[in-house]
Design a protein around this motif. Structure first.
Motif, PDB file in Angstrom:
ATOM      1  N   TYR A  84       0.858  -1.186   0.000  1.00 51.46           N
ATOM      2  CA  TYR A  84       0.000   0.000   0.000  1.00 51.46           C
ATOM      3  C   TYR A  84       0.896   1.238   0.000  1.00 51.46           C
ATOM      4  CZ  TYR A  84      -3.525   3.397   1.490  1.00 51.46           C
ATOM      5  OH  TYR A  84      -4.361   4.493   1.578  1.00 51.46           O
ATOM      6  N   ARG A  86       1.881   5.050   0.376  1.00 55.12           N
ATOM      7  CA  ARG A  86       1.554   6.339   0.975  1.00 55.12           C
ATOM      8  C   ARG A  86       2.046   7.444   0.044  1.00 55.12           C
ATOM      9  NH1 ARG A  86       0.247   5.967   6.281  1.00 55.12           N
ATOM     10  NH2 ARG A  86      -0.948   7.833   5.739  1.00 55.12           N
ATOM     11  N   LYS A 240      -7.619  -5.235   2.482  1.00 55.62           N
ATOM     12  CA  LYS A 240      -6.689  -5.200   3.618  1.00 55.62           C
ATOM     13  C   LYS A 240      -5.512  -6.141   3.375  1.00 55.62           C
ATOM     14  CE  LYS A 240      -9.806  -3.801   7.354  1.00 55.62           C
ATOM     15  NZ  LYS A 240     -11.140  -4.310   7.019  1.00 55.62           N
ATOM     16  N   PRO A 245      -5.854   0.155   5.102  1.00 50.19           N
ATOM     17  CA  PRO A 245      -5.881   0.263   6.561  1.00 50.19           C
ATOM     18  C   PRO A 245      -7.240  -0.034   7.181  1.00 50.19           C
ATOM     19  CG  PRO A 245      -6.073   2.435   5.583  1.00 50.19           C
ATOM     20  CD  PRO A 245      -5.865   1.473   4.430  1.00 50.19           C
ATOM     21  N   HIS A 246      -7.231  -0.330   8.455  1.00 51.63           N
ATOM     22  CA  HIS A 246      -8.438  -0.356   9.281  1.00 51.63           C
ATOM     23  C   HIS A 246      -8.630   1.063   9.801  1.00 51.63           C
ATOM     24  CE1 HIS A 246     -10.043  -0.975  13.598  1.00 51.63           C
ATOM     25  NE2 HIS A 246     -11.070  -0.893  12.755  1.00 51.63           N
ATOM     26  N   PHE A 541      -4.103   8.973   8.808  1.00 51.21           N
ATOM     27  CA  PHE A 541      -5.230   8.069   9.002  1.00 51.21           C
ATOM     28  C   PHE A 541      -6.106   8.459  10.189  1.00 51.21           C
ATOM     29  CE2 PHE A 541      -2.823   4.328   6.829  1.00 51.21           C
ATOM     30  CZ  PHE A 541      -3.206   4.813   5.581  1.00 51.21           C
TER      31      PHE A 541
END
Length: 583
Positions: A84, A86, A240, A245-246, A541
């Motif tokens: 993932y 950023r 995920k 993210p959660h 986040f």
């Protein structure tokens, strides 16, 4: 009456002196936009004077050229190379001079005079993500058929408005920006809810991007299905597994009220296939089953990969332009549907509803009245018009949607003849043409059900018409979600540039500033400068504020499974100087 009948009872040329006289000699430097009504003959109607004059350079602070807030200065780029990704601040994109249609001459920067400057938005796809008719389940056959960032289209679009409002002027010339044009697919599901959100994003207001149960989100992202990113849950899902993210509280934040300041410029509107056709593909406004399903309380969230591919193929190959196959598919899967809260705001809107929303005084913002559309359009059932951009330039907005269904476009004979006459009668003005579809995606010549005897015309025929008029500088469009700049050259030295801009639903989420200048040496330059939203490139986040969601919108889109990585186009399709011989 047919929606393709021309509203023009008189297309007499609107000379710039006539326009200025009718406008009360409002100064171009004040950023005025002039709306030309085709039925007004020689008369012209002025828009309310916008606030663009506040962006002019002061005598002590020259504006031109500048890069702040544009992709010349910086572009969102990944900070890590795997998993993932950023985002952070990446290097800007340089300006490329394109000389296919004319040779750039030395010293032109010191001679040039600004003709006009404007901003293009395209493919906002403001999305009611809880709408029962949506195709999310097609992700089983194509991972990009549903995207993890779709719940954030409204805060993402508001951030784009904030970017335009913060621009000090046109990046190359420093001239005031005169207007914003949206080139279609402003909404996604042809729903009244989305249309209201679009009008408020553009003209200002409070928006709650939620339908159904006012207390909480109901849809695929709290379904527990692994096919979709479940942000509030700790359970592992397919996204995920890729590093998504959660984010506890994400869905509550996504449907929370958003406030748009509205553009501080006049804005105009062009219609796209998602604005006219349910789901952007079905000519099915008369189908009672689909209309009832749109506002009803049952939603299909899962299907087999094989079934998903069948629907995908039917859409891609236009084998179900009326949506009858989709209707039958939903009926066959009725037992698999889940209960959701019904909501009449999700009802499909008609072309007349679209026009009435633009003509509504509550959505006027900085004008003009109707945002290009007039009561003449409403009376005749058309969605194309001409307007005065500046002293020397007119704008022409086309309707390239095909009422017969399918997402590719075309125009009817009546509209094509209107275009030819409008260009001829305004030969003393330069012309910029706007549409949703590109020249290569106008391949759908399915008959208009309201005018079955009228021929439909493809993109090549529109290029032929535009090439026959030396006053055409550019054709500006969207639809393909990719930056593409194409030179069109015809015999006799006639030529123009086609400027296709990437969408604001898929990364890299771009809009475009276009500046037209007379180089005073027998050439004209068109400068294109891409801009992102005002949201920061870096995300946090823990920040689920309106600005934080707009930043997250961009980062989630960059990581969307199946997303194309080439939508920004090449350097020659981004920030450019497009040189053209004067007609």
């Amino acid at each position: 009456m047919s929606r393709t009948r021309s509203v023009a009872t008189s297309t007499a040329g609107v000379h710039r002196r006539t326009v200025l006289a009718a406008a009360g000699a409002v100064s171009l430097s004040a950023g005025a936009g002039y709306a030309l009504r085709p039925t007004d003959g020689h008369a012209a109607t002025t828009a309310e004077e916008p606030a663009a004059h506040s962006r002019q350079a002061s005598a002590k602070t020259p504006l031109a050229p500048y890069t702040k807030g544009t992709t010349l200065a910086s572009v969102a780029a990944p900070r890590n190379s795997s998993g993932y990704r950023r985002l952070g601040d990446g290097p800007g994109w340089k300006r490329v001079v394109r000389a296919e249609l004319a040779t750039p001459k030395a010293g032109r920067a010191g001679r040039r005079r600004t003709l006009a400057a404007f901003v293009q938005f395209t493919d906002l796809h403001l999305m009611d993500v809880q709408h029962p008719l949506r195709w999310e389940f097609l992700r089983a056959g194509d991972p990009h058929a549903w995207r993890p960032h779709e719940a954030l289209t409204v805060p993402g679009a508001v951030s784009l408005v904030e970017r335009v409002n913060a621009l000090r002027g046109a990046p190359v010339t420093g001239a005031p920006l005169h207007f914003v044009m949206t080139t279609g697919d402003n909404t996604d599901n042809n729903a009244h809810s989305e249309l209201e959100w679009f009008m408020k994003v553009m003209s200002g207001g409070r928006i709650t991007p939620n339908t159904g149960d006012p207390r909480h989100y109901e849809g695929v992202q709290n379904s527990g299905l692994k096919l979709y990113w479940q942000p509030d849950s700790t359970a592992r899902d397919n996204d995920k597994a890729l590093g998504f993210p959660h984010l506890k509280g994400f869905l509550a934040a996504a449907i929370r009220e958003v406030r748009s300041p509205g553009l501080n410029l006049p804005w105009y509107s062009t219609v796209g296939n998602h604005d006219f056709l349910p789901l952007g593909a079905y000519g099915s406004h008369g189908d009672p089953y689909l209309a009832e399903a749109a506002i009803g309380g049952r939603k299909l969230m899962t299907a087999s990969a094989a079934d998903a591919r069948k629907i995908l193929d039917s859409v891609k190959h236009a084998t179900d332009p009326k949506g009858a196959g989709y209707r039958d598919f939903l009926k066959a899967h009725a037992r698999s549907m889940r209960s959701v809260t019904p909501d009449e705001r999700r009802a499909p809107y008609t072309p007349a509803d679209y026009l009435k929303a633009h003509l509504d005084p509550a959505h006027q913002g900085h004008g003009p009245v109707g945002h290009g559309y007039s009561t003449a359009n409403l009376d005749a059932g058309t969605q194309y018009y001409v307007f005065r951009v500046s002293d020397d330039v007119i704008g022409i907005s086309l309707d390239t949607t095909d009422p017969g269904g399918h997402y590719e476009g075309s125009v009817g004979t009546a509209q094509l003849k209107w275009l030819e006459k409008t260009l001829k009668d305004n030969k003393d003005s330069y012309a910029v043409v706007f549409s949703h579809h590109t020249s290569t995606t106008m391949t759908n010549t399915r008959p208009d059900p309201a005018r079955p005897g009228e021929r439909r015309h493809d993109g090549a025929e529109v290029v032929s018409v535009l090439s026959a008029h030396t006053n055409v500088l550019a054709w500006v469009n969207g639809h393909v979600h990719k930056n593409v700049v194409t030179p069109h050259k015809a015999s006799g030295g006639r030529s123009f540039w086609e400027i296709s801009t990437a969408s604001h639903i898929d990364f890299p989420h771009l809009a475009r500033v276009v500046e037209l200048t007379d180089n005073k040496d027998g050439t004209v330059s068109l400068f294109t400068t891409l801009i992102e939203s005002a949201a920061p490139h870096r995300t946090d986040f823990s920040d689920l504020s309106q600005t934080g969601l707009a930043a997250l919108y961009r980062e989630l889109a960059h990581n969307a499974p199946g997303a194309h990585k080439t939508l920004a186009g090449s350097a020659a399709d981004r920030n450019t100087e497009l040189v053209l011989k004067k007609g």
